[in-house]
Design a protein around this motif. Structure first.
Motif, PDB file in Angstrom:
ATOM      1  N   ASN A  91       0.831  -1.206   0.000  1.00  0.00           N
ATOM      2  CA  ASN A  91       0.000   0.000   0.000  1.00  0.00           C
ATOM      3  C   ASN A  91       0.866   1.257   0.000  1.00  0.00           C
ATOM      4  O   ASN A  91       1.973   1.262   0.531  1.00  0.00           O
ATOM      5  N   CYS A  92       0.295   2.330  -0.607  1.00  0.00           N
ATOM      6  CA  CYS A  92       1.084   3.562  -0.819  1.00  0.00           C
ATOM      7  C   CYS A  92       1.079   4.483   0.390  1.00  0.00           C
ATOM      8  O   CYS A  92       1.961   5.313   0.548  1.00  0.00           O
ATOM      9  N   GLY A  93       0.045   4.384   1.226  1.00  0.00           N
ATOM     10  CA  GLY A  93      -0.025   5.230   2.420  1.00  0.00           C
ATOM     11  C   GLY A  93      -0.598   6.613   2.178  1.00  0.00           C
ATOM     12  O   GLY A  93      -0.861   7.347   3.128  1.00  0.00           O
ATOM     13  N   THR A  94      -0.837   6.990   0.924  1.00  0.00           N
ATOM     14  CA  THR A  94      -1.283   8.370   0.662  1.00  0.00           C
ATOM     15  C   THR A  94      -2.574   8.479  -0.150  1.00  0.00           C
ATOM     16  O   THR A  94      -3.150   9.560  -0.217  1.00  0.00           O
ATOM     17  N   CYS A  95      -3.036   7.412  -0.757  1.00  0.00           N
ATOM     18  CA  CYS A  95      -4.244   7.517  -1.601  1.00  0.00           C
ATOM     19  C   CYS A  95      -5.498   7.611  -0.713  1.00  0.00           C
ATOM     20  O   CYS A  95      -5.432   7.469   0.511  1.00  0.00           O
ATOM     21  N   PHE A  96      -6.642   7.826  -1.350  1.00  0.00           N
ATOM     22  CA  PHE A  96      -7.926   7.948  -0.653  1.00  0.00           C
ATOM     23  C   PHE A  96      -8.157   6.762   0.291  1.00  0.00           C
ATOM     24  O   PHE A  96      -8.518   6.929   1.456  1.00  0.00           O
ATOM     25  N   TYR A  97      -7.924   5.542  -0.209  1.00  0.00           N
ATOM     26  CA  TYR A  97      -8.215   4.344   0.593  1.00  0.00           C
ATOM     27  C   TYR A  97      -7.219   4.169   1.733  1.00  0.00           C
ATOM     28  O   TYR A  97      -7.602   3.817   2.852  1.00  0.00           O
ATOM     29  N   CYS A  98      -5.944   4.424   1.454  1.00  0.00           N
ATOM     30  CA  CYS A  98      -4.942   4.315   2.526  1.00  0.00           C
ATOM     31  C   CYS A  98      -5.251   5.305   3.642  1.00  0.00           C
ATOM     32  O   CYS A  98      -5.165   4.963   4.821  1.00  0.00           O
ATOM     33  N   LYS A  99      -5.645   6.526   3.263  1.00  0.00           N
ATOM     34  CA  LYS A  99      -5.950   7.534   4.288  1.00  0.00           C
ATOM     35  C   LYS A  99      -7.166   7.142   5.107  1.00  0.00           C
ATOM     36  O   LYS A  99      -7.288   7.509   6.267  1.00  0.00           O
ATOM     37  N   ARG A 141      -7.303  -1.932  -0.061  1.00  0.00           N
ATOM     38  CA  ARG A 141      -7.849  -1.482  -1.350  1.00  0.00           C
ATOM     39  C   ARG A 141      -7.064  -0.289  -1.879  1.00  0.00           C
ATOM     40  O   ARG A 141      -7.603   0.542  -2.623  1.00  0.00           O
ATOM     41  N   CYS A 142      -5.792  -0.179  -1.496  1.00  0.00           N
ATOM     42  CA  CYS A 142      -4.920   0.892  -1.995  1.00  0.00           C
ATOM     43  C   CYS A 142      -4.972   0.942  -3.524  1.00  0.00           C
ATOM     44  O   CYS A 142      -4.914  -0.087  -4.193  1.00  0.00           O
ATOM     45  N   GLU A 143      -5.049   2.163  -4.051  1.00  0.00           N
ATOM     46  CA  GLU A 143      -5.126   2.329  -5.516  1.00  0.00           C
ATOM     47  C   GLU A 143      -3.893   1.772  -6.220  1.00  0.00           C
ATOM     48  O   GLU A 143      -3.947   1.413  -7.382  1.00  0.00           O
ATOM     49  N   LYS A 144      -2.763   1.754  -5.518  1.00  0.00           N
ATOM     50  CA  LYS A 144      -1.524   1.260  -6.138  1.00  0.00           C
ATOM     51  C   LYS A 144      -1.113  -0.105  -5.580  1.00  0.00           C
ATOM     52  O   LYS A 144      -0.037  -0.594  -5.891  1.00  0.00           O
TER      53      LYS A 144
HETATM   54 ZN   LIG Z   1      -2.773   3.747  -1.183  1.00  0.00          ZN
END
Ligand SMILES: [Zn+2]
Ligand SMILES: [Zn+2]
Length: 348
Positions: free
Chosen positions: A89-97, A103-106
């Motif tokens: 997970n990226c930690g910054t996308c809508f889902y991570c936040k 369900r991270c976009e990346k």
């Molecule tokens: Zn993410």
């Protein structure tokens, strides 16, 4: 290096595959210390989930030591002990936040490569972890590789399932499926205060473990589960059912056991076309359905301290630790010998 690779339905093999290297500046290469076979690996193994490329390295549950870091990695250095969620997970996308890191976009699932795209698995000596800083979590020195390995998926997934069920001490609950995730769901539900918690399965070995974890065992082979739950709830039905098996029949049973307004908390992987209940059934029961993949990255921050303090004892589910090179037998054992095998670890 050696890895267990997918070779077709019910066929895995020990293969020589290239060692992973840094491909992007956020990558971390991890030397695997312990990996585990999961029930969802069996979906691939049985061909219930299709589309994975032949030759893909299997597996998604692992823990290990940082062996190499990309130029942009800040949070980890070579030699650090880590545990990894089974998805990146990226930690910054809508889902991570939102805390929905699963369900991270990346994000990608380890052990899933389809048409050349995706992420190789962890049943190998080394694993490349993209977005390493936001994906990985430090494994404290006082936690064992075994504890770390169980935190990588099933401990968190079981806890997630129990949280979805909104446990209250006076409630009446049932866990369907007493495999590794079911056992963890039982431990979590007990930790969260469940007093009357039934455990449903057909394998005595699993039911005995469920009983040791504080659940009341019900064997659907020789007991009328619906009758039992109806009796104990004076005809109402269970307040929540924790579904930890995945499949049409478990979901059907879960629905039937619930009272109106009850919660179907489903953590099992579902690989079939239609619900075993209809839209009118859902309406008529005021069903609350919660389901899906656990956002392990979120749960690690909460559960690592509980395991450290001994408030969650988790390693009793481990029945086998085998060498990576025994992987073919490990898969067979985990698939076929459910009367003796609960959680099977692989040690590279
Ligand atoms: Zn993410
Ligand atoms: Zn898993």
């Amino acid at each position: 290096m050696k890895a267990i690779t997918f070779q077709g339905i019910r066929k895995v093999s020990i293969s020589d595959v290239p060692e992973p290297g840094i491909e992007s500046p956020g990558d971390i290469i991890v030397k695997v210390e312990s990996a585990a076979i999961c029930g969802s690996d069996l979906h691939v193994y049985h061909g219930r989930e299709t589309g994975i490329d032949i030759g893909t390295t299997m597996g998604h549950e692992f823990t290990g030591i940082v062996a190499e870091v990309g130029s942009e990695v800040q949070n980890f250095k070579v030699g650090d002990r880590i545990v990894s969620p089974f998805t990146t997970n990226c930690g910054t996308c809508f889902y991570c936040k939102k805390g929905l890191t699963a369900r991270c976009e990346k994000g990608n699932l380890f052990g899933w490569v389809s048409k050349g795209k995706g992420l190789l698995g962890v049943h190998a000596e080394y694993v490349r972890v993209p977005m390493g800083d936001s994906t990985l979590v430090s494994l404290p020195d006082d936690l064992s590789w075994e504890q770390g390995n169980l935190l990588a998926d099933i401990c968190c997934t079981g806890f997630f399932c129990a949280e979805m069920a909104e446990i209250e001490p006076e409630g009446i609950y049932a866990v369907i499926g007493c495999g590794p995730v079911g056992q963890m769901a039982i431990k979590a539900a007990k930790y969260l205060g469940a007093e009357k918690l039934y455990a449903i399965d057909s394998i005595p070995f699993r039911l005995e473990m469920a009983e040791r974890n504080g659940a009341l065992p019900l064997n659907f082979e020789n007991q009328d589960v619906l009758d039992e739950i109806q009796n104990v709830t004076h005809g109402k039905g269970a307040d929540a059912v924790l579904e930890a098996a995945g499949g049409y029949e478990p979901m059907k049973t879960a629905f039937r056991l619930l009272r109106p307004g009850g919660i179907l908390a489903s953590a099992g992987v579902q690989a079939y076309e239609q619900f075993p209940f209809s839209p009118p059934d859902i309406y008529d029961k005021n069903l609350i359905l919660k389901a899906g993949r656990c956002s392990v990255r979120q749960y690690l921050d909460k559960l690592i301290p509980l395991v450290q303090k001994g408030e969650l004892q988790i390693t009793d589910v481990i029945t086998h630790a085998m060498a990576l090179k025994e992987g073919v037998e490990a898969y067979r054992l985990f698939d076929k010998e459910k009367n003796v095998a609960m959680k099977v670890l692989l040690k590279p």
